[in-house]
Design a protein around this motif. Structure first.
Motif, PDB file in Angstrom:
ATOM      1  N   PHE A   1       1.067  -0.972   0.189  1.00  0.00           N
ATOM      2  CA  PHE A   1       0.032  -0.038   0.101  1.00  0.00           C
ATOM      3  C   PHE A   1       0.722   0.828  -0.108  1.00  0.00           C
ATOM      4  N   ARG A   2       1.609   1.158   0.588  1.00  0.00           N
ATOM      5  CA  ARG A   2       2.673   2.265   0.764  1.00  0.00           C
ATOM      6  C   ARG A   2       3.245   2.444  -0.892  1.00  0.00           C
ATOM      7  N   LEU A   3       3.855   1.636  -1.534  1.00  0.00           N
ATOM      8  CA  LEU A   3       4.453   1.930  -2.631  1.00  0.00           C
ATOM      9  C   LEU A   3       2.957   2.799  -3.480  1.00  0.00           C
ATOM     10  N   GLU A   4       1.794   2.417  -3.460  1.00  0.00           N
ATOM     11  CA  GLU A   4       0.931   2.632  -4.343  1.00  0.00           C
ATOM     12  C   GLU A   4       0.793   3.848  -3.773  1.00  0.00           C
ATOM     13  N   LEU A   5       1.141   4.127  -2.653  1.00  0.00           N
ATOM     14  CA  LEU A   5       0.896   5.866  -2.798  1.00  0.00           C
ATOM     15  C   LEU A   5       1.905   6.330  -2.841  1.00  0.00           C
ATOM     16  N   ALA A   6       2.919   5.866  -3.054  1.00  0.00           N
ATOM     17  CA  ALA A   6       3.917   6.574  -3.176  1.00  0.00           C
ATOM     18  C   ALA A   6       4.039   6.278  -4.547  1.00  0.00           C
TER      19      ALA A   6
ATOM     20  N   ARG B   1      -5.800  14.024  -8.606  1.00  0.00           N
ATOM     21  CA  ARG B   1      -4.851  13.157  -7.088  1.00  0.00           C
ATOM     22  C   ARG B   1      -5.468  12.949  -5.211  1.00  0.00           C
ATOM     23  N   VAL B   2      -6.472  13.565  -5.250  1.00  0.00           N
ATOM     24  CA  VAL B   2      -6.890  13.251  -3.994  1.00  0.00           C
ATOM     25  C   VAL B   2      -7.486  12.740  -4.103  1.00  0.00           C
ATOM     26  N   ARG B   3      -8.373  12.750  -4.985  1.00  0.00           N
ATOM     27  CA  ARG B   3      -9.886  11.304  -5.353  1.00  0.00           C
ATOM     28  C   ARG B   3      -8.751  10.560  -5.584  1.00  0.00           C
ATOM     29  N   ALA B   4      -7.389  10.127  -5.761  1.00  0.00           N
ATOM     30  CA  ALA B   4      -6.677   8.836  -6.385  1.00  0.00           C
ATOM     31  C   ALA B   4      -5.949   8.224  -4.526  1.00  0.00           C
ATOM     32  N   MET B   5      -5.780   9.146  -3.435  1.00  0.00           N
ATOM     33  CA  MET B   5      -5.722   9.068  -2.610  1.00  0.00           C
ATOM     34  C   MET B   5      -6.860   8.295  -1.567  1.00  0.00           C
ATOM     35  N   VAL B   6      -7.952   9.056  -1.970  1.00  0.00           N
ATOM     36  CA  VAL B   6      -8.959   8.676  -0.893  1.00  0.00           C
ATOM     37  C   VAL B   6      -9.507   7.080  -1.813  1.00  0.00           C
ATOM     38  N   SER B   7      -9.427   7.265  -3.846  1.00  0.00           N
ATOM     39  CA  SER B   7     -10.098   5.949  -3.860  1.00  0.00           C
ATOM     40  C   SER B   7      -8.797   4.440  -2.861  1.00  0.00           C
ATOM     41  N   LEU B   8      -7.509   4.551  -2.881  1.00  0.00           N
ATOM     42  CA  LEU B   8      -6.766   3.836  -2.701  1.00  0.00           C
ATOM     43  C   LEU B   8      -7.309   3.311  -0.864  1.00  0.00           C
ATOM     44  N   LEU B   9      -7.031   4.549  -0.276  1.00  0.00           N
ATOM     45  CA  LEU B   9      -7.899   4.342   1.088  1.00  0.00           C
ATOM     46  C   LEU B   9      -8.627   3.811   1.525  1.00  0.00           C
ATOM     47  N   ARG B  10     -10.018   4.076   0.646  1.00  0.00           N
ATOM     48  CA  ARG B  10     -11.010   3.586   0.975  1.00  0.00           C
ATOM     49  C   ARG B  10     -10.674   1.873   1.067  1.00  0.00           C
TER      50      ARG B  10
ATOM     51  N   ALA C   1       0.628   4.646  10.356  1.00  0.00           N
ATOM     52  CA  ALA C   1      -0.707   5.810   9.850  1.00  0.00           C
ATOM     53  C   ALA C   1      -0.183   7.530  10.082  1.00  0.00           C
ATOM     54  N   HIS C   2       1.236   7.352  10.746  1.00  0.00           N
ATOM     55  CA  HIS C   2       1.984   8.568  10.331  1.00  0.00           C
ATOM     56  C   HIS C   2       2.773   8.450   9.386  1.00  0.00           C
ATOM     57  N   GLU C   3       3.326   7.552   8.903  1.00  0.00           N
ATOM     58  CA  GLU C   3       4.123   7.106   7.515  1.00  0.00           C
ATOM     59  C   GLU C   3       3.145   7.095   6.388  1.00  0.00           C
ATOM     60  N   PHE C   4       1.943   7.378   6.190  1.00  0.00           N
ATOM     61  CA  PHE C   4       0.901   7.272   5.248  1.00  0.00           C
ATOM     62  C   PHE C   4       0.703   8.003   5.448  1.00  0.00           C
ATOM     63  N   THR C   5       0.238   9.459   6.360  1.00  0.00           N
ATOM     64  CA  THR C   5      -0.066  10.401   6.492  1.00  0.00           C
ATOM     65  C   THR C   5       0.963  11.635   5.605  1.00  0.00           C
ATOM     66  N   VAL C   6       2.193  11.418   6.255  1.00  0.00           N
ATOM     67  CA  VAL C   6       3.651  12.182   5.530  1.00  0.00           C
ATOM     68  C   VAL C   6       3.695  11.941   4.361  1.00  0.00           C
ATOM     69  N   LEU C   7       3.432  10.332   3.639  1.00  0.00           N
ATOM     70  CA  LEU C   7       2.923  10.065   1.418  1.00  0.00           C
ATOM     71  C   LEU C   7       2.225  10.792   1.468  1.00  0.00           C
TER      72      LEU C   7
ATOM     73  N   ALA D   1       1.277  13.612   2.172  1.00  0.00           N
ATOM     74  CA  ALA D   1       1.360  15.111   1.950  1.00  0.00           C
ATOM     75  C   ALA D   1       2.584  15.662   1.311  1.00  0.00           C
ATOM     76  N   ASP D   2       3.480  14.454   0.407  1.00  0.00           N
ATOM     77  CA  ASP D   2       3.831  14.861   0.173  1.00  0.00           C
ATOM     78  C   ASP D   2       3.463  14.475  -1.665  1.00  0.00           C
ATOM     79  N   VAL D   3       2.548  13.606  -1.580  1.00  0.00           N
ATOM     80  CA  VAL D   3       1.698  13.737  -2.863  1.00  0.00           C
ATOM     81  C   VAL D   3       0.704  14.842  -2.803  1.00  0.00           C
ATOM     82  N   LEU D   4       0.592  15.476  -1.922  1.00  0.00           N
ATOM     83  CA  LEU D   4       0.063  17.016  -2.160  1.00  0.00           C
ATOM     84  C   LEU D   4       1.264  18.036  -2.176  1.00  0.00           C
ATOM     85  N   ALA D   5       2.153  18.073  -1.858  1.00  0.00           N
ATOM     86  CA  ALA D   5       3.233  19.508  -1.624  1.00  0.00           C
ATOM     87  C   ALA D   5       3.333  19.890  -3.044  1.00  0.00           C
TER      88      ALA D   5
END
Length: 196
Positions: free
Chosen positions: A75-80, A91-100, A125-131, A133-137
């Motif tokens: 999952f971490r690799l998918e987000l990254a 990007r936000v929609r993709a994040m929402v979809s992956l997380l759900r 949870a913190h690692e995913f939040t940081v990931l 954030a990186d996608v939103l940066a």
């Protein structure tokens, strides 16, 4: 003279285990720990004895299936891998979809099976939040809150929307959640000096 069909190439132990794990996950969600090795074998298209050659016991198989599904690394690799060049909304929609998808799978397994996998010893949870954030940066200037805080909000909303007894009503779809995350429930705030 008839020609015998060639035998299929023998699978490695790892490939056989992976094939069995692919088959067992939906069965675990449906039957929980009461799933039988016969059901697993039928679903995987193998003899029941093959399960025990690959995993020694049903308990070992179920534990391996839970460990595989709860492993955060895929999952971490998918987000990254999310494309930072996509528009922010996509990007936000993709994040929402992956997380759900991730939350729904984990909750379905935990509901059906309970806690069997190894607990994670780090703050996933913190690692995913940081990931997130990186996608939103790349859109830092458009955000009204810091990227990490935005990532936390996206994660919390996706989590809440993935638990049926929390939503307690009609399901949300990914587009609706994305719009709520980006624009809230009243849209853009009215500037204080705007005419009425």
């Amino acid at each position: 003279m008839s020609v015998k069909p060639a035998r299929a190439k023998a699978l490695s132990v790892e490939d056989r285990q992976s094939m069995i794990l692919d088959a067992v996950t939906p069965l675990l969600i449906e039957h929980g720990q009461t799933v039988t090795t016969r059901q697993i074998a039928q679903c995987a298209g193998i003899a029941e004895g093959t399960i025990f050659r690959a995993f020694d016991s049903k308990d070992n198989l179920l534990r391996a299936a839970m460990d595989r599904q709860l492993d955060p690394e895929p999952f971490r690799l998918e987000l990254a891998a999310l494309d930072r060049e996509l528009p922010l909304e996509e990007r936000v929609r993709a994040m929402v979809s992956l997380l759900r998808r991730r939350f729904a799978q984990v909750f379905a397994l935990m509901t059906a099976v309970g806690s069997m996998g190894r607990p994670h010893t780090h703050d996933v949870a913190h690692e995913f939040t940081v990931l997130l954030a990186d996608v939103l940066a790349p859109d830092l200037l458009r955000l009204t809150v810091a990227p990490e805080r935005s990532g936390q909000v996206i994660r919390m909303i996706a989590l809440a929307a993935s638990v049926p007894h929390i939503t307690a009503g009609p399901d949300f779809d990914d587009d609706e959640l994305t719009a709520l995350i980006l624009y809230g429930i009243i849209g853009f705030p009215t500037p204080p000096n705007a005419p009425c």
